[in-house]
Motif scaffolding. Sequence first.
Motif, PDB file in Angstrom:
ATOM      1  N   GLN A 105       0.810  -1.224   0.000  1.00  0.00           N
ATOM      2  CA  GLN A 105       0.000   0.000   0.000  1.00  0.00           C
ATOM      3  C   GLN A 105       0.843   1.274   0.000  1.00  0.00           C
ATOM      4  OE1 GLN A 105      -3.250  -0.405  -0.390  1.00  0.00           O
ATOM      5  NE2 GLN A 105      -2.815  -2.616  -0.355  1.00  0.00           N
ATOM      6  N   VAL A 106       2.150   1.116  -0.092  1.00  0.00           N
ATOM      7  CA  VAL A 106       3.034   2.284  -0.012  1.00  0.00           C
ATOM      8  C   VAL A 106       3.614   2.578  -1.390  1.00  0.00           C
ATOM      9  CG1 VAL A 106       5.150   3.214   0.996  1.00  0.00           C
ATOM     10  CG2 VAL A 106       3.610   1.815   2.392  1.00  0.00           C
ATOM     11  N   ARG A 135       8.193   4.148  -5.963  1.00  0.00           N
ATOM     12  CA  ARG A 135       7.978   3.160  -7.028  1.00  0.00           C
ATOM     13  C   ARG A 135       8.350   3.758  -8.389  1.00  0.00           C
ATOM     14  NH1 ARG A 135       5.310  -1.304  -5.328  1.00  0.00           N
ATOM     15  NH2 ARG A 135       4.193  -1.122  -3.325  1.00  0.00           N
ATOM     16  N   ASN A 136       8.809   2.871  -9.281  1.00  0.00           N
ATOM     17  CA  ASN A 136       9.117   3.299 -10.642  1.00  0.00           C
ATOM     18  C   ASN A 136       7.820   3.368 -11.431  1.00  0.00           C
ATOM     19  OD1 ASN A 136      10.219   3.872 -13.103  1.00  0.00           O
ATOM     20  ND2 ASN A 136      11.616   2.120 -13.158  1.00  0.00           N
ATOM     21  N   ILE A 154       3.184  11.914  -5.972  1.00  0.00           N
ATOM     22  CA  ILE A 154       2.691  10.685  -5.329  1.00  0.00           C
ATOM     23  C   ILE A 154       1.345  10.949  -4.673  1.00  0.00           C
ATOM     24  CG2 ILE A 154       3.156   8.977  -3.516  1.00  0.00           C
ATOM     25  CD1 ILE A 154       6.126   9.364  -4.031  1.00  0.00           C
ATOM     26  N   TRP A 155       1.237  12.078  -3.975  1.00  0.00           N
ATOM     27  CA  TRP A 155      -0.037  12.403  -3.321  1.00  0.00           C
ATOM     28  C   TRP A 155      -1.156  12.626  -4.339  1.00  0.00           C
ATOM     29  CZ3 TRP A 155       3.123  16.037   0.209  1.00  0.00           C
ATOM     30  CH2 TRP A 155       3.517  15.341   1.362  1.00  0.00           C
ATOM     31  N   ALA A 156      -0.778  12.964  -5.575  1.00  0.00           N
ATOM     32  CA  ALA A 156      -1.788  13.183  -6.615  1.00  0.00           C
ATOM     33  C   ALA A 156      -2.334  11.871  -7.167  1.00  0.00           C
ATOM     34  CB  ALA A 156      -1.185  14.005  -7.751  1.00  0.00           C
ATOM     35  N   LEU A 157      -1.668  10.750  -6.854  1.00  0.00           N
ATOM     36  CA  LEU A 157      -2.155   9.447  -7.309  1.00  0.00           C
ATOM     37  C   LEU A 157      -3.417   9.053  -6.539  1.00  0.00           C
ATOM     38  CD1 LEU A 157       1.209   7.433  -7.384  1.00  0.00           C
ATOM     39  CD2 LEU A 157       0.010   8.442  -9.348  1.00  0.00           C
ATOM     40  N   PRO A 158      -4.284   8.249  -7.127  1.00  0.00           N
ATOM     41  CA  PRO A 158      -5.423   7.712  -6.350  1.00  0.00           C
ATOM     42  C   PRO A 158      -4.895   6.888  -5.171  1.00  0.00           C
ATOM     43  CG  PRO A 158      -5.740   7.349  -8.710  1.00  0.00           C
ATOM     44  CD  PRO A 158      -4.328   7.829  -8.545  1.00  0.00           C
ATOM     45  N   ASP A 159      -5.218   7.288  -3.971  1.00  0.00           N
ATOM     46  CA  ASP A 159      -4.755   6.614  -2.749  1.00  0.00           C
ATOM     47  C   ASP A 159      -3.226   6.617  -2.618  1.00  0.00           C
ATOM     48  OD1 ASP A 159      -7.404   5.919  -2.040  1.00  0.00           O
ATOM     49  OD2 ASP A 159      -7.311   4.189  -3.402  1.00  0.00           O
ATOM     50  N   LYS A 161       0.247   6.997  -1.227  1.00  0.00           N
ATOM     51  CA  LYS A 161       0.672   6.998   0.174  1.00  0.00           C
ATOM     52  C   LYS A 161       2.195   7.048   0.277  1.00  0.00           C
ATOM     53  CE  LYS A 161       0.478   4.364   4.495  1.00  0.00           C
ATOM     54  NZ  LYS A 161       0.010   3.124   5.175  1.00  0.00           N
ATOM     55  N   ILE A 162       2.661   7.915   1.156  1.00  0.00           N
ATOM     56  CA  ILE A 162       4.090   7.994   1.454  1.00  0.00           C
ATOM     57  C   ILE A 162       4.278   7.658   2.934  1.00  0.00           C
ATOM     58  CG2 ILE A 162       6.186   9.394   1.383  1.00  0.00           C
ATOM     59  CD1 ILE A 162       4.803  11.231  -0.595  1.00  0.00           C
TER      60      ILE A 162
END
Length: 686
Positions: A105-106, A135-136, A154-159, A161-162
Amino acid sequence: MSIPDVSLCMIVKNEAQHLERCLASVAGLVSEIIIADTGSSDNSMEVALSFGAQVIEIPWEGDFAKARNRTLRQSSCSWVLVLDADEAAGGWRADVLNELLGAEQVDGYFLPFIHYVGEADSGDYVTDNVCRLFRNDERIVFQGSIHEEAASSIWALPDGKIAYAAALPVRHYGYLDEELRAKNKTARNLELIQTALQHDPESIPLQYALGTEHYQQGAYETAAGLLLPLLKTAPAGSGYLADIYMKTAYALQACGRTKEAKAAYGAGLRLFPDFTDLLESYAVLLLEEGELQKPYHLLKIALQSGDTAQKYPSSSGSGTSRTCVVMGQVCERLLRYEEAADCWEQAIDYDAGCAAAWAELVPLCLLAGEEQRLTALTRQTLQAMPSELLGRCIPAALNAHAWEWLQVLAAAPQLPASVQAILRVLPELFRHTQMLDAAAAAPLERLLREGPEQPWVHGYLWAWACRTGDAAAAGKWLARLAPLRPGLAAVHHRIGLESGGGDPAWPQQSHTDHSGDPAAKLPGHADHPAGAAAIQPITFPGLSYAAQLLLQAGAWSSLLTLYRNTSPSLFQWCRLPQPLLRGLLQAPAPFREQWCSIYSSHAQQYLGTTCAAEWLLYAAVSDSCGRVPQLDPAAGKALQQSGSAAAALGLSYHKLLLAAEAFPGKNPRGSIPWLLLVRSALRDGL
């Protein structure tokens, strides 16, 4: 164990001196290395190729994000790690890294960055958390021509998570002073930020970056002007709002805008109540204004919060050792001596070599008569104590006649063999108060024959000769010391050893004549028949050096003579190293009684700035003799007007002693830490 499925991506230009350290730090931790060279003229690429890197050449277009994204497109592993050449992985383990990469989930990890600052050997650093492992995914890219970041994508991706990877610290050496000077990074960064702002003048990240550059250069007025408006415009979830509050408040404080600084600290703490750097910095501002209770409260919260580096930008010791040191200083000013000692011991628990904590704890414990506490703590931390720290503790132990503690210090393996040899001799020689045999110093003389020239051994031999009354030997060792310690000659003549002084008899008569110069008729003076040359005026550094040697050696008579024949305006005991004041209380009773007599004869001359501290020291010595200290009306008035809490406490206890003397059998309850009050008075500038 399998090598983690990670591509290391870097951009490099003329980084040969750093690149090997960086690449070596990730050996066995990454499956491929991709390095984009933007025009190196040194052997950076040879170093890269020696580690099996895939090297590509790209033009530099003044845009860090664009260059970094070029390397991302060349990567083939499932995860990407981004480092600069002046960074290095700090003790990463492949099994830990593999476990983190397996979290489904990360999408990325914030890594704790340790940015070393100042000089290379200072060990000072600041920290923050940067997303450099992710992630690549073609959707994850860097943004920003400078101070570029990937977290937003990354935060703009659906769900998207960092997470935080505490086990993957990155050490950054690029903010060390020598690096900043060599690369002129500030000028480069300012140029890039100004260019970017021309294209996007409303960019809050760029305005923040510009303010930060000026802040780091100490241009606090400019920094405050840039950062202050951002407190209202920076988005709450930006990740850098806490740092804006910290830098804004400190910049305002540094340029004297105290009211605005307090407002910024207060507003910041309402949003980030456990931000330890903000708590501590606000406490320091209030301390500078004379407040104690509110700083105590703020620092207590900071210590309860502890190390919050994973949440906020931080600096070395925040919430741990450094905050403990400041809290101890506040406790001491509140006369909470035991709590202060606890704070400094806690700082040493965090960092055994914390010089600031040892510098506070050592005199406090010695003045409080708690040698056992220092001894136990030193046994626990001895292996980790730096040689420089031991070099400050050993004179303190000698000055305080803390022989048991000295024995533990002397066992430190990091001490040079020559120092260990001397420390095996001194306690046996000096601790026996009745020993007056000149031949007893033979082991010290043997050290001079067996080892290299050691001036401090000459000093101890001079002090021992003063103790035994051996004028010839004292003159011999003085001659050896004169080139290095020219001020000692004036002290030597002030003691008057040539005329039969020394410890075999307690001196009763002052050598002072009616001219007002205490040295006028001492042997060696220009007007004295034995004087071959004029004596240089006595100086405080020379007096301090001699007083420490004489007290350490137990040359009590010579020390009394020096005290009697020196003006109180120069011989201020409270200007000497504080552990020596504990040594005074270890002296034989006849010495302490005569010391009190000399103080009383000088008392009227202590009504200046040293009044409170010197009288409190006199009270300590008098009390050790079982006597109630004397206090004439003028001195009492000066103490009352000093404004010192320590002086007020001492005066109150003095009244209890007088009442007990007037009404026998009505003894005051408990006792009072006179020497600690001396220390507090000195902190008050009295």
